[in-house]
Design an enzyme around this catalytic site. Structure first.
Site, PDB file in Angstrom:
ATOM      1  N   HIS A   1       0.843  -1.209   0.000  1.00 30.69           N
ATOM      2  CA  HIS A   1       0.000   0.000   0.000  1.00 30.69           C
ATOM      3  C   HIS A   1       0.873   1.252   0.000  1.00 30.69           C
ATOM      4  O   HIS A   1       1.292   1.726   1.047  1.00 30.69           O
ATOM      5  CB  HIS A   1      -0.907  -0.033   1.242  1.00 30.69           C
ATOM      6  CG  HIS A   1      -1.919   1.063   1.291  1.00 30.69           C
ATOM      7  ND1 HIS A   1      -3.068   0.990   2.050  1.00 30.69           N
ATOM      8  CD2 HIS A   1      -1.977   2.278   0.694  1.00 30.69           C
ATOM      9  CE1 HIS A   1      -3.770   2.098   1.909  1.00 30.69           C
ATOM     10  NE2 HIS A   1      -3.124   2.913   1.097  1.00 30.69           N
TER      11      HIS A   1
ATOM     12  N   ARG B   1       2.386   8.773  -6.402  1.00 31.37           N
ATOM     13  CA  ARG B   1       2.023  10.066  -7.048  1.00 31.37           C
ATOM     14  C   ARG B   1       2.390  10.165  -8.521  1.00 31.37           C
ATOM     15  O   ARG B   1       2.538  11.277  -9.032  1.00 31.37           O
ATOM     16  CB  ARG B   1       2.678  11.237  -6.300  1.00 31.37           C
ATOM     17  CG  ARG B   1       2.533  11.240  -4.790  1.00 31.37           C
ATOM     18  CD  ARG B   1       1.111  11.434  -4.373  1.00 31.37           C
ATOM     19  NE  ARG B   1       0.973  11.638  -2.936  1.00 31.37           N
ATOM     20  CZ  ARG B   1      -0.108  11.252  -2.268  1.00 31.37           C
ATOM     21  NH1 ARG B   1      -1.120  10.653  -2.864  1.00 31.37           N
ATOM     22  NH2 ARG B   1      -0.201  11.485  -0.986  1.00 31.37           N
TER      23      ARG B   1
ATOM     24  N   HIS C   1      -5.379  -0.139   6.244  1.00 26.43           N
ATOM     25  CA  HIS C   1      -5.125   0.738   7.405  1.00 26.43           C
ATOM     26  C   HIS C   1      -6.213   0.747   8.488  1.00 26.43           C
ATOM     27  O   HIS C   1      -6.820   1.778   8.756  1.00 26.43           O
ATOM     28  CB  HIS C   1      -4.848   2.173   6.951  1.00 26.43           C
ATOM     29  CG  HIS C   1      -5.780   2.741   5.914  1.00 26.43           C
ATOM     30  ND1 HIS C   1      -7.139   2.711   6.036  1.00 26.43           N
ATOM     31  CD2 HIS C   1      -5.513   3.362   4.742  1.00 26.43           C
ATOM     32  CE1 HIS C   1      -7.671   3.288   4.980  1.00 26.43           C
ATOM     33  NE2 HIS C   1      -6.716   3.693   4.180  1.00 26.43           N
TER      34      HIS C   1
ATOM     35  N   ASP D   1       1.228   2.671   3.703  1.00 30.86           N
ATOM     36  CA  ASP D   1       0.323   3.714   3.222  1.00 30.86           C
ATOM     37  C   ASP D   1       1.125   4.993   2.951  1.00 30.86           C
ATOM     38  O   ASP D   1       0.667   6.104   3.249  1.00 30.86           O
ATOM     39  CB  ASP D   1      -0.819   3.971   4.221  1.00 30.86           C
ATOM     40  CG  ASP D   1      -1.958   4.781   3.592  1.00 30.86           C
ATOM     41  OD1 ASP D   1      -1.876   5.093   2.392  1.00 30.86           O
ATOM     42  OD2 ASP D   1      -2.919   5.096   4.315  1.00 30.86           O
TER      43      ASP D   1
ATOM     44  N   HIS E   1       3.235  14.263   1.035  1.00 30.48           N
ATOM     45  CA  HIS E   1       2.831  15.614   0.629  1.00 30.48           C
ATOM     46  C   HIS E   1       3.989  16.531   0.965  1.00 30.48           C
ATOM     47  O   HIS E   1       4.747  16.261   1.905  1.00 30.48           O
ATOM     48  CB  HIS E   1       1.581  16.056   1.394  1.00 30.48           C
ATOM     49  CG  HIS E   1       0.371  15.218   1.073  1.00 30.48           C
ATOM     50  ND1 HIS E   1      -0.307  15.324  -0.117  1.00 30.48           N
ATOM     51  CD2 HIS E   1      -0.269  14.254   1.776  1.00 30.48           C
ATOM     52  CE1 HIS E   1      -1.320  14.464  -0.119  1.00 30.48           C
ATOM     53  NE2 HIS E   1      -1.312  13.787   1.012  1.00 30.48           N
TER      54      HIS E   1
HETATM   55  O1  DOR Z   1      -4.324  10.056   4.447  1.00 34.12           O
HETATM   56  C1  DOR Z   1      -4.466   9.554   3.329  1.00 34.12           C
HETATM   57  N1  DOR Z   1      -3.729   9.965   2.300  1.00 34.12           N
HETATM   58  N2  DOR Z   1      -5.376   8.595   3.162  1.00 34.12           N
HETATM   59  C2  DOR Z   1      -5.701   8.167   1.920  1.00 34.12           C
HETATM   60  O2  DOR Z   1      -6.560   7.353   1.810  1.00 34.12           O
HETATM   61  C3  DOR Z   1      -5.066   8.741   0.730  1.00 34.12           C
HETATM   62  C4  DOR Z   1      -3.744   9.248   1.088  1.00 34.12           C
HETATM   63  C5  DOR Z   1      -3.124  10.079  -0.007  1.00 34.12           C
HETATM   64  O3  DOR Z   1      -3.114   9.623  -1.160  1.00 34.12           O
HETATM   65  O4  DOR Z   1      -2.619  11.166   0.291  1.00 34.12           O
HETATM   66 ZN    ZN Z   2      -3.585   4.892   1.123  1.00 42.59          ZN
HETATM   67 ZN    ZN Z   3      -6.839   4.737   2.359  1.00 46.57          ZN
END
Ligand code: DOR
Ligand code: ZN
Ligand code: ZN
Length: 408
Positions: free
Chosen positions: A53, A57, A211, A277, A281
């Protein structure tokens, strides 16, 4: 190539010689006679990890990460297989975009990768290229929430594919929270539990709950027979942490009770996998007001090193960690990785339990340039082998861009 050392096999550490030929493990033996050079390792030889996961980007926001920097970061942290999410810009929700993504990512990947497609009306055609699909039950970064794709899911299930669910129920959301505690109230535990409960209305099949952040959510998911994933950020942080917008993530960081419960269930073997996950950013995005900041935390390079430190500190058993990061994800994906066994791919991570250090963002390889784990103690692998080739040697990258293959 032959490697010799203390090797993790079926939950035990034993001295072995590992023969490697054409990308795979050709033998695992106690003793051998050979004239070949043997690479001796003084630490432990573990399977490399699979992170099911990540959000690299690419395409859409390659200012935040791209498939090269994402896979480069992964491999420095002992991960040799990743599966990337489809909430790109534009989203990976039709065959044309999926094929284009496979093509572009193949040119940049340093390690093997798979791709989830966003479940959509184009599901049948996309099944030619992947068996992994994603459903966002509530809106999250770059993807609107959808709960009405049951017919499409049935097609995936009937062909043996997997659907991964982002479980939050939008009707349970409250008014916007201005800090991490408020964000937990905005997208509360009930919202996760309600979304997971609703999975029983979906057709029978291989469901994967991404998650899981609450104990109740975990219990419901297990009772429905779904596979369950836990992230490092839900394990290492609560909403009390002083991260401000840098700790904003969906689902939110929870309180002490859920946080400790996740550790307990993990240790008892009731969680299937851990995945990062990894959702980078930029700092400039995150330092806007809390309300405006996008949700997401990076973590692909630190997941295995953090858990190895937990092993070294006696907080977690080594076999639990290897199961969560290597063996079970590979099993779920149906790939011959995650075990050191004849016929399996030679994907190995060579660690030394004496080599702990603090995590420092400037030594990681993320484009976003920050980590919430700054200063956390961890153990990085010294060498990493991906399909018989050293990709990390003495902590340096010696692999190459484009070497990774699309494997599903
Ligand atoms: O916090 C998150 N960011 N949860 C998500 O489901 C998507 C992810 C993202 O792509 O930034
Ligand atoms: Zn995710
Ligand atoms: Zn998610």
């Amino acid at each position: 190539m032959i490697i010799k050392g203390s090797t993790y096999i079926n939950g035990e550490i034993v001295k072995r010689y590992i023969g490697i030929e054409e990308g795979k493990i050709s033998f695992v033996k106690r003793a051998i006679k050979t004239n070949e050079d043997v690479f001796e390792w003084d630490g432990v030889i573990l399977p490399a990890g699979t992170d099911m996961h990540v959000h690299f980007r690419d395409p859409g926001h390659i200012d935040k990460e791209d498939f090269y920097t994402g896979t480069l970061s992964a491999v420095h942290g002992g991960i040799t297989t990743v599966v990337d999410m489809p909430n790109n810009d534009p989203p990976t929700n039709n065959l044309k975009r999926l094929r284009e993504k496979i093509k572009q990512c193949s040119k940049k990947a340093c390690i093997d990768f798979g791709l989830y497609a966003l479940l959509s009306s184009d599901v049948e055609r996309m099944m030619d290229e992947t068996s992994l699909f994603k459903v966002y039950m509530a809106g999250s970064t770059g993807a609107p929430g959808r709960g009405d794709l049951k017919e499409e899911a049935k097609l995936v299930f009937d062909s043996g594919g997997l659907v991964a669910f982002h479980c939050e129920d939008e009707t349970s959301f409250k008014q916007p929270g201005k800090d991490l505690k408020g964000y937990n109230r905005e997208r509360p535990a009930e919202s996760e539990v309600k979304a997971i409960k609703s999975l029983k209305e979906w057709p029978e099949g291989r469901k994967h709950v991404c998650h899981v952040s609450t104990e109740r959510g975990l219990k419901v998911a297990k009772s429905l027979g779904a596979s369950v994933e836990v992230t490092p950020h839900h394990l290492f942080f609560t909403h009390e942490v002083m991260l401000g917008p840098f700790g904003k993530v969906n689902p939110p960081l929870r309180g002490d009770i859920d946080h400790f419960a996740l550790w307990e269930h993990l240790e008892r073997g009731e969680v299937d996998i851990m995945a990062s996950d990894h959702a980078p950013h930029l700092e400039t995005d995150k330092t806007e007001s809390f309300l405006e900041a996008p949700a997401g935390i990076p973590g692909v390079e630190t997941i295995y090193p953090l858990m190895m430190n937990s092993v070294a500190m006696g907080e977690m058993g080594l076999s639990t960690v290897v199961d969560l990061l290597c063996t079970r994800p590979a099993e779920i994906l149906g790939i011959k990785k995650g075990e050191i066994k004849e016929g399996y791919y030679a994907d190995l991570a060579l660690f030394d339990f004496r080599e702990f250090e603090p995590i420092m963002s400037n030594r990681l390889h993320y484009k976003c340039g920050w980590t919430p784990y700054e200063g956390f103690r961890c153990i990085f692998p010294r060498h990493v082998i991906s399909k018989a080739d050293f990709v990390i040697s003495d902590r340096s990258f010696v692999g190459s861009k484009g070497e990774g293959e699309y494997i599903f």
